[in-house]
Write a protein that holds these residues in place. Sequence first.
Motif, PDB file in Angstrom:
ATOM      1  N   SER A   9       0.842  -1.192   0.000  1.00 25.13           N
ATOM      2  CA  SER A   9       0.000   0.000   0.000  1.00 25.13           C
ATOM      3  C   SER A   9       0.878   1.243   0.000  1.00 25.13           C
ATOM      4  O   SER A   9       1.879   1.313   0.700  1.00 25.13           O
ATOM      5  N   ARG A  26      -5.296   3.997  -5.492  1.00 22.79           N
ATOM      6  CA  ARG A  26      -4.599   5.224  -5.071  1.00 22.79           C
ATOM      7  C   ARG A  26      -5.474   6.052  -4.126  1.00 22.79           C
ATOM      8  O   ARG A  26      -4.980   6.624  -3.151  1.00 22.79           O
ATOM      9  N   GLU A  27      -6.778   6.121  -4.399  1.00 22.89           N
ATOM     10  CA  GLU A  27      -7.690   6.866  -3.533  1.00 22.89           C
ATOM     11  C   GLU A  27      -7.747   6.242  -2.137  1.00 22.89           C
ATOM     12  O   GLU A  27      -7.740   6.959  -1.131  1.00 22.89           O
ATOM     13  N   VAL A  28      -7.813   4.920  -2.075  1.00 25.82           N
ATOM     14  CA  VAL A  28      -7.818   4.238  -0.768  1.00 25.82           C
ATOM     15  C   VAL A  28      -6.500   4.491  -0.053  1.00 25.82           C
ATOM     16  O   VAL A  28      -6.487   4.851   1.129  1.00 25.82           O
ATOM     17  N   ASP A  29      -5.385   4.325  -0.759  1.00 25.46           N
ATOM     18  CA  ASP A  29      -4.070   4.537  -0.145  1.00 25.46           C
ATOM     19  C   ASP A  29      -3.947   5.953   0.426  1.00 25.46           C
ATOM     20  O   ASP A  29      -3.406   6.145   1.519  1.00 25.46           O
ATOM     21  N   ALA A  30      -4.453   6.946  -0.299  1.00 29.60           N
ATOM     22  CA  ALA A  30      -4.354   8.335   0.150  1.00 29.60           C
ATOM     23  C   ALA A  30      -5.167   8.575   1.425  1.00 29.60           C
ATOM     24  O   ALA A  30      -4.833   9.460   2.222  1.00 29.60           O
ATOM     25  N   ALA A  31      -6.217   7.779   1.627  1.00 32.51           N
ATOM     26  CA  ALA A  31      -7.070   7.952   2.797  1.00 32.51           C
ATOM     27  C   ALA A  31      -6.563   7.193   4.023  1.00 32.51           C
ATOM     28  O   ALA A  31      -7.032   7.439   5.140  1.00 32.51           O
ATOM     29  N   LEU A  32      -5.604   6.293   3.841  1.00 32.10           N
ATOM     30  CA  LEU A  32      -5.094   5.507   4.964  1.00 32.10           C
ATOM     31  C   LEU A  32      -4.136   6.341   5.809  1.00 32.10           C
ATOM     32  O   LEU A  32      -3.304   7.071   5.266  1.00 32.10           O
ATOM     33  N   PRO A  33      -4.245   6.218   7.122  1.00 33.00           N
ATOM     34  CA  PRO A  33      -3.315   6.956   7.984  1.00 33.00           C
ATOM     35  C   PRO A  33      -1.906   6.374   7.898  1.00 33.00           C
ATOM     36  O   PRO A  33      -1.730   5.174   7.657  1.00 33.00           O
ATOM     37  N   HIS A  75     -15.850  -3.212   1.484  1.00 32.86           N
ATOM     38  CA  HIS A  75     -15.092  -3.954   2.493  1.00 32.86           C
ATOM     39  C   HIS A  75     -15.703  -5.334   2.588  1.00 32.86           C
ATOM     40  O   HIS A  75     -16.926  -5.482   2.423  1.00 32.86           O
TER      41      HIS A  75
END
Length: 81
Positions: A9, A26-33, A75
């Motif tokens: 990730s 990429r959108e999910v990765d950008a939202a992950l802390p 999910h």
Amino acid sequence: MQLGTRWTSGEEPPRAVPEGLARGVREVDAALPVDPLGQPRERWTLTWLEGRPIAELDSGVIVTLDDSGEPVVSHDDDGEM
């Protein structure tokens, strides 16, 4: 089901990942802390089911493509997969 590939990730998705799916990843990765303790990031797995690509993060986040090629994020607890 055909196994595709795995990647960490936050890294650029491999070329084997279709662009629409890569955009969703990429959108999910950008939202992950970002873990301040430097713990290793989760990994994505690309698989193909009936000719359709599916990217799944170790935590159960799933990115698929709708009929128009746009990414759909769900999910595994959503009961959709």
